[in-house]
Design a protein around this motif. Structure first.
Motif, PDB file in Angstrom:
ATOM      1  N   UNK A 161      15.546   2.122  -5.302  1.00 13.66           N
ATOM      2  CA  UNK A 161      14.779   3.292  -4.858  1.00 13.66           C
ATOM      3  C   UNK A 161      14.784   4.398  -5.903  1.00 13.66           C
ATOM      4  N   UNK A 162      15.953   4.755  -6.424  1.00  7.60           N
ATOM      5  CA  UNK A 162      16.039   5.848  -7.393  1.00  7.60           C
ATOM      6  C   UNK A 162      15.302   5.519  -8.678  1.00  7.60           C
ATOM      7  N   UNK A 163      15.422   4.282  -9.145  1.00  8.13           N
ATOM      8  CA  UNK A 163      14.733   3.893 -10.378  1.00  8.13           C
ATOM      9  C   UNK A 163      13.219   3.973 -10.208  1.00  8.13           C
ATOM     10  N   UNK A 164      12.713   3.513  -9.074  1.00 10.29           N
ATOM     11  CA  UNK A 164      11.269   3.565  -8.818  1.00 10.29           C
ATOM     12  C   UNK A 164      10.788   5.004  -8.677  1.00 10.29           C
ATOM     13  N   UNK A 173       6.565   0.846  -4.237  1.00 13.25           N
ATOM     14  CA  UNK A 173       7.778   0.344  -3.584  1.00 13.25           C
ATOM     15  C   UNK A 173       7.612   0.335  -2.071  1.00 13.25           C
ATOM     16  N   UNK A 174       7.093   1.415  -1.520  1.00  7.17           N
ATOM     17  CA  UNK A 174       6.907   1.509  -0.078  1.00  7.17           C
ATOM     18  C   UNK A 174       5.933   0.460   0.423  1.00  7.17           C
ATOM     19  N   UNK A 175       4.861   0.216  -0.332  1.00  2.00           N
ATOM     20  CA  UNK A 175       3.885  -0.782   0.101  1.00  2.00           C
ATOM     21  C   UNK A 175       4.488  -2.182   0.047  1.00  2.00           C
ATOM     22  N   UNK A 176       5.276  -2.464  -1.002  1.00  2.00           N
ATOM     23  CA  UNK A 176       5.924  -3.762  -1.104  1.00  2.00           C
ATOM     24  C   UNK A 176       6.899  -4.001   0.042  1.00  2.00           C
ATOM     25  N   UNK A 177       7.718  -2.976   0.353  1.00  2.00           N
ATOM     26  CA  UNK A 177       8.647  -3.088   1.478  1.00  2.00           C
ATOM     27  C   UNK A 177       7.883  -3.206   2.794  1.00  2.00           C
ATOM     28  N   UNK A 178       6.768  -2.474   2.884  1.00  6.22           N
ATOM     29  CA  UNK A 178       5.956  -2.537   4.092  1.00  6.22           C
ATOM     30  C   UNK A 178       5.393  -3.928   4.329  1.00  6.22           C
ATOM     31  N   UNK A 248      -1.353  -0.521   7.055  1.00  5.60           N
ATOM     32  CA  UNK A 248      -0.094  -0.308   6.335  1.00  5.60           C
ATOM     33  C   UNK A 248      -0.341   0.440   5.035  1.00  5.60           C
ATOM     34  N   UNK A 249      -1.402   0.093   4.334  1.00  2.00           N
ATOM     35  CA  UNK A 249      -1.744   0.793   3.091  1.00  2.00           C
ATOM     36  C   UNK A 249      -1.980   2.270   3.350  1.00  2.00           C
ATOM     37  N   UNK A 250      -2.739   2.589   4.387  1.00  2.00           N
ATOM     38  CA  UNK A 250      -2.997   3.993   4.727  1.00  2.00           C
ATOM     39  C   UNK A 250      -1.725   4.702   5.165  1.00  2.00           C
TER      40      UNK A 250
END
Length: 307
Positions: A161-164, A173-178, A248-250
Motif C-alpha cells: 500500500x505505501x509503495x503504491x 491498487x484499489x481497482x485490483x483489490x476490488x 466497481x470502477x466507479x
C-alpha cells in the motif's frame, strides 16, 4: 490554544511532511499550540478523549491525517463543551477529504485555520451493530457493508500500500483489490428499512453504502449551505457478477451516479437485515463482518472550520 493531532505516517509519510510545513507557518504567526503525534491505531481516539474529558473552555482540534485518523478522533471526542474541528487531509483522497484544500496548499490551510472566515455545521452518522454486545461507531463521511467494505479491509493489510501510494498508483491498487474481492464475493439477499416506513427487498446484494450528504458550496448572498440531516444510500445488486465491474470502477474512482445495478435512496435513518454476514467499514476502518445494522444521521453536530 490549538490542539493538533497528527498522524505522521498518513499517506505514506505525507502526514509528517505536511505537519512540518504547518509548524513553520504556526511559528511565523507566533501562534500558541500543542501537537500530539499518533504511533499506533487507537492513539488518536485516546488523545481526543483526554482533550475533551472536561467541560471547560472552548477547544479547537485540528486533525492532520487521513480518513481513519479523523474517524478515530470523532469516536474519541466528547461533545460536552464548545468544540471546533479543523481538518488537513494527508491520506488517500476520499469522500471525507473532498472539499478541503489539498496538502500542497499548506500555507492556505494554515491561514484558513488560524484566521477562519466562517464555520460549517456538519452532520455525522452513527452505525450500530452486534448481537450479544451492541456497538456504536460514529462516521464522518461514509460507512458500508459488502464489497466496498471488503475492499477497505483488504487495503488496510495490503503490504504494498505505501509503495503504491508513493508512486501515485493508489487507484490502480484499489481497482485490483476490488476485482479480487468481486471474484471472491458471494452476494446475499436481504432488505433495507428506510426511516422506519419504507421496506425494500433485494436479491444478489453486493454492497450497501451510506454517505453523509455534504454540501460544499457557498450561497450567493454570503451564507453557508450546511448539511441537511440526510444520508444517501447506494445499493449494488445484480444477478450477473460481470455487471458489477463498471460499478466497481466507479466506486474506486469516487464516482457516484445512477446506473443499472445501483439503487439510490435518501433517508435519515435505516436498518439493514441480510441473510448472512458481510464485511462492514466506517470511514474505511474495519468493523468485522455483520448481518444486521442500524444507521442514522446526527444533524449539524460538528462545528468545522470552513475550507
Amino acid at each position: 490554544m490549538y490542539q493538533f493531532i497528527v498522524n505522521p505516517g498518513a499517506g505514506a509519510g505525507r502526514g509528517y511532511r505536511i505537519w512540518k510545513r504547518l509548524e513553520h507557518q504556526l511559528e511565523m504567526n507566533s501562534q500558541e499550540y500543542r501537537v500530539f503525534f499518533t504511533e499506533h491505531q487507537g492513539d488518536a481516539a485516546e488523545i481526543a478523549r483526554v482533550l475533551t474529558a472536561e467541560k471547560d473552555e472552548a477547544k479547537v482540534i485540528v486533525i492532520v491525517g487521513g480518513e481513519g485518523t479523523y474517524n478515530e478522533v470523532l469516536n474519541g471526542v466528547s461533545f460536552k463543551g464548545l468544540l471546533t474541528f479543523g481538518y488537513v487531509p494527508a491520506g488517500f483522497r476520499n469522500a471525507l477529504s473532498k472539499g478541503f484544500q489539498s496538502f500542497w496548499k499548506v500555507d492556505r490551510q494554515a491561514r484558513r485555520i488560524l484566521h477562519p472566515k466562517y464555520y460549517r455545521m456538519l452532520d455525522y452518522g452513527v452505525i450500530t451493530f452486534g448481537n450479544e454486545e451492541i456497538v456504536s461507531r460514529r462516521f464522518a463521511g461514509r460507512c458500508g457493508i459488502g464489497l466496498d467494505a471488503a475492499l477497505c479491509h483488504n487495503l488496510l493489510c495490503c503490504p504494498v500500500r505505501n509503495q503504491m501510494t508513493r508512486l501515485h498508483l493508489t487507484k490502480i491498487l484499489r481497482f485490483g483489490i476490488g476485482l479480487k474481492q468481486l471474484f471472491l464475493a458471494k452476494p446475499t439477499k436481504g432488505y433495507i428499512l428506510l426511516d422506519g416506513t419504507q421496506k425494500v427487498e433485494f436479491n444478489h446484494i453486493y454492497f450497501i453504502t451510506f454517505m453523509v450528504r455534504r454540501e460544499e458550496k457557498k450561497k450567493k448572498n454570503g451564507g453557508i449551505l450546511n448539511d441537511d440531516g440526510k444520508l444517501t444510500v447506494y445499493v449494488g445488486n445484480s444477478a450477473r457478477k460481470t455487471k458489477m465491474i463498471p460499478i466497481l470502477r466507479d466506486l474506486v474512482m469516487g464516482v457516484r451516479r445512477k446506473e443499472r445495478g445501483i439503487r439510490v435512496f435518501e433517508c435519515s435513518e435505516a436498518e439493514i437485515h441480510l441473510a448472512r454476514p458481510l464485511a462492514v467499514h466506517v470511514d474505511g476502518e474495519s468493523c468485522m463482518c455483520q448481518e444486521n445494522l442500524a444507521v442514522r444521521c446526527i444533524p449539524k453536530r460538528m462545528r468545522v472550520i470552513g475550507s
